[in-house]
Enzyme design. Structure first.
Site, mmCIF file in Angstrom:
data_model
loop_
_atom_site.group_PDB
_atom_site.id
_atom_site.type_symbol
_atom_site.label_atom_id
_atom_site.label_comp_id
_atom_site.label_asym_id
_atom_site.label_seq_id
_atom_site.Cartn_x
_atom_site.Cartn_y
_atom_site.Cartn_z
ATOM 1 N N LYS A 134 11.131 10.710 44.153
ATOM 2 C CA LYS A 134 9.870 11.262 44.672
ATOM 3 C C LYS A 134 9.412 12.353 43.721
ATOM 4 O O LYS A 134 10.228 12.976 43.043
ATOM 5 C CB LYS A 134 10.087 11.868 46.066
ATOM 6 C CG LYS A 134 8.809 12.033 46.865
ATOM 7 C CD LYS A 134 8.376 10.722 47.483
ATOM 8 C CE LYS A 134 7.108 10.855 48.282
ATOM 9 N NZ LYS A 134 6.830 9.616 49.025
HETATM 10 P P1 NAD Z 1 -3.536 10.317 52.129
HETATM 11 O O1 NAD Z 1 -3.658 11.512 51.271
HETATM 12 O O2 NAD Z 1 -4.259 9.082 51.765
HETATM 13 O O3 NAD Z 1 -3.964 10.694 53.634
HETATM 14 C C1 NAD Z 1 -3.419 11.739 54.354
HETATM 15 C C2 NAD Z 1 -4.301 11.945 55.581
HETATM 16 O O4 NAD Z 1 -3.681 12.875 56.443
HETATM 17 C C3 NAD Z 1 -5.679 12.489 55.265
HETATM 18 O O5 NAD Z 1 -6.622 11.781 56.052
HETATM 19 C C4 NAD Z 1 -5.615 13.935 55.741
HETATM 20 O O6 NAD Z 1 -6.871 14.432 56.153
HETATM 21 C C5 NAD Z 1 -4.676 13.763 56.916
HETATM 22 N N1 NAD Z 1 -4.061 14.995 57.375
HETATM 23 C C6 NAD Z 1 -3.473 15.976 56.660
HETATM 24 N N2 NAD Z 1 -3.027 16.936 57.494
HETATM 25 C C7 NAD Z 1 -3.333 16.537 58.756
HETATM 26 C C8 NAD Z 1 -3.151 17.087 60.041
HETATM 27 N N3 NAD Z 1 -2.527 18.254 60.193
HETATM 28 N N4 NAD Z 1 -3.600 16.400 61.100
HETATM 29 C C9 NAD Z 1 -4.213 15.204 60.964
HETATM 30 N N5 NAD Z 1 -4.408 14.636 59.760
HETATM 31 C C10 NAD Z 1 -3.994 15.304 58.673
HETATM 32 O O7 NAD Z 1 -1.952 10.041 52.264
HETATM 33 P P2 NAD Z 1 -1.257 8.669 52.674
HETATM 34 O O8 NAD Z 1 -0.945 7.927 51.443
HETATM 35 O O9 NAD Z 1 -2.009 8.031 53.768
HETATM 36 O O10 NAD Z 1 0.149 9.205 53.226
HETATM 37 C C11 NAD Z 1 0.313 9.654 54.560
HETATM 38 C C12 NAD Z 1 1.784 9.699 54.882
HETATM 39 O O11 NAD Z 1 2.357 8.396 54.726
HETATM 40 C C13 NAD Z 1 2.637 10.610 54.008
HETATM 41 O O12 NAD Z 1 3.703 11.145 54.763
HETATM 42 C C14 NAD Z 1 3.196 9.662 52.965
HETATM 43 O O13 NAD Z 1 4.384 10.157 52.374
HETATM 44 C C15 NAD Z 1 3.453 8.449 53.823
HETATM 45 N N6 NAD Z 1 3.544 7.186 53.095
HETATM 46 C C16 NAD Z 1 2.523 6.772 52.303
HETATM 47 C C17 NAD Z 1 2.629 5.546 51.681
HETATM 48 C C18 NAD Z 1 1.514 4.979 50.855
HETATM 49 O O14 NAD Z 1 1.623 3.813 50.453
HETATM 50 N N7 NAD Z 1 0.447 5.696 50.615
HETATM 51 C C19 NAD Z 1 3.795 4.769 51.824
HETATM 52 C C20 NAD Z 1 4.811 5.227 52.671
HETATM 53 C C21 NAD Z 1 4.660 6.442 53.297
#
Ligand code: NAD
Length: 441
Positions: A134
């Protein structure tokens, strides 16, 4: 003739010492913070159940490599700013390290370590030949221009390029990064080593990205939910869901859950939340978000305080934003039946205990959000073989791998009378331990 048991090679005494001993709390991942993380508790408990002893537990607690780099860039206003970037490679015994790159102001070494370790478990659980890594840069991408983000990303690659690559460590998008970020990494890395699409996944399609990668994590959540419902003979039509987060994972999860017939009644981003009894209108919310930067005041939806989201009664609650969203302070107010961990580590260790007491099931992150890393794996394979798969092939293979992993977790949980997180960690820890033993350690 049977060969002697390989397991005898790993001593059962634990690691006698780490050389040199860590000087400061935080220098080593193991036992240096006040309270153990959910990962440490889960790995420790799995090792006990499996009878592995402290050596394996110690090996799974320590990261193989940790990089911290300072990245100076000239901002658009002419001032110099210095950002701190991290990359942690936790385990590569089952394959090259694999994991996202996060741009967020709260990024620090402890968070990156824990997320890297979770990736080792995730790749092992879904049984793909990759390890765990990571990275992150402490910055606020929403307050930076595209030019600043590009310079920051390219300089980060210049600092760490010797340690990353198709056979060592492969990055992917995470919070605050996207396909464009991966495109810059691909371009910078390829400028040094020659055309190397397999060095990074989640790239734009035009650069060798895989069809289906952008939607994979959200679609994977729906695959896992459908398997869970089948196993428990739970009808999905008419059931309800609430989703926290309107980014890559939250948006695509909401869309895929709705396609299963689940009514998604509420969703939030970092500053706003909306509710609609008949089911949210994702297209209208997306338009509003693009036009106004917030979900608030979307026609036909009630606006809520984001904190009120978790109190909405529903079948499935999908935290898909940041870690530690469900904690000791709000766990008592949850009104859902099942939590599906779309984000990584969205439930604190303390809250996890309360959820078990309250009988709220948790589908753990290392299973629920593994769709992203599975399709990243497909992208890596396509790039290495110079192939391009059809979207139908990607979707079918995603369904097969994640469906298998889900059925395996559900069967182990039922057979051993375990919660799903414990069952998932048993399977993952066993796979990593077998690989460590097979190397002769
Ligand atoms: P992203 O940046 O695309 O989206 C994150 C979202 O969370 C945004 O809409 C933001 O406004 C929102 N957010 C932030 N703080 C918040 C709060 N306190 N309350 C409500 N919403 C809030 O990120 P992502 O890629 O969607 O990742 C989200 C999660 O999923 C992370 O934990 C990431 O590690 C995990 N994840 C992502 C992937 C991937 O393929 N992108 C894969 C596995 C896990």
């Amino acid at each position: 003739m049977n060969s002697p048991a390989v397991s005898s090679r790993i001593p059962h005494v634990g690691i006698a010492a780490i050389f040199p001993p860590p000087k400061n709390p935080g220098d080593s991942m193991s036992n240096t913070h006040a309270t153990p993380t959910s990962y440490e508790i889960s790995v420790g408990a799995a090792c006990k159940r499996l009878g592995y002893g402290p050596t394996i537990e110690s090996l799974l607690s320590l990261a193989a490599l940790e990089l911290k780099v300072e990245i100076p860039i000239v901002r658009d206003n002419g001032e110099l700013a210095i950002f701190t970037g991290y990359r942690v490679q936790h385990q590569n015994v089952r394959g090259p390290c694999k994991g996202g790159l996060r741009y967020h102001p709260d990024v620090d070494i402890q968070e990156v370590r824990e997320l890297a370790a979770l990736m080792t478990m995730k790749t092992a659980l879904v049984n793909i030949p990759l390890g765990g890594g990571k990275g992150g840069i402490a910055c606020n991408p929403h307050e930076m221009s595209q030019r600043e983000l590009e310079v920051l990303t390219r300089k980060f690659v210049k600092r760490i390029h010797r340690e990353i690559g198709p056979n060592s460590d492969i990055m992917a998008p995470d919070v605050g990064t996207n396909a464009q970020t991966m495109g810059w990494i691909h371009s910078e890395y390829s400028a040094i080593y020659g055309h190397s699409p397999a060095a990074v996944t989640g790239k734009p399609l035009a650069l060798g990205g895989s069809p289906g990668r952008n939607t994979a994590t959200g679609h994977g959540i729906a695959i896992v939910v459908a398997e869970y419902a089948r196993h428990h003979r739970m009808p999905l039509k008419g059931s309800t869901a609430v989703v926290q987060g309107f980014g890559n994972v939250g948006f695509h999860a909401a869309q895929a859950l709705a396609a299963l017939g689940i009514k998604v009644v509420a969703i939030s981003d970092s500053r706003s939340a909306v509710y609609r009894d008949g089911g949210i209108d994702l297209a209208a919310l997306s338009d509003q978000k693009h036009a106004r930067g917030s979900l608030k005041d979307t026609e036909g939806h009630d606006s809520l305080e984001p904190d009120a989201l978790f109190e909405i009664p529903c079948d499935f609650l999908v935290p898909a934003a940041l870690g530690d969203a469900i904690h000791a302070g709000n766990v008592a107010r949850l009104a859902c039946r099942i939590i599906v961990e779309g984000a990584n580590a969205p439930v604190t260790a303390e809250a996890d205990l309360t959820l078990r007491e309250r009988g709220i099931a948790v589908i753990p992150d290392i299973l629920a959000n593994a769709g992203g890393v599975i399709v990243s794996y497909f992208e890596w394979v396509q790039n290495l073989q110079r192939q391009v798969w059809a979207l139908e092939t990607v979707d079918a293979e995603l369904e097969r791998l994640l469906g298998n992993a889900t059925r395996e977790v559900l069967a182990h949980a039922a057979g051993a009378d375990l919660d799903l997180r414990s069952a998932a960690f048993d399977i993952a820890v066993r796979r990593v331990k077998e690989a460590l033993e097979a190397t002769g350690l």
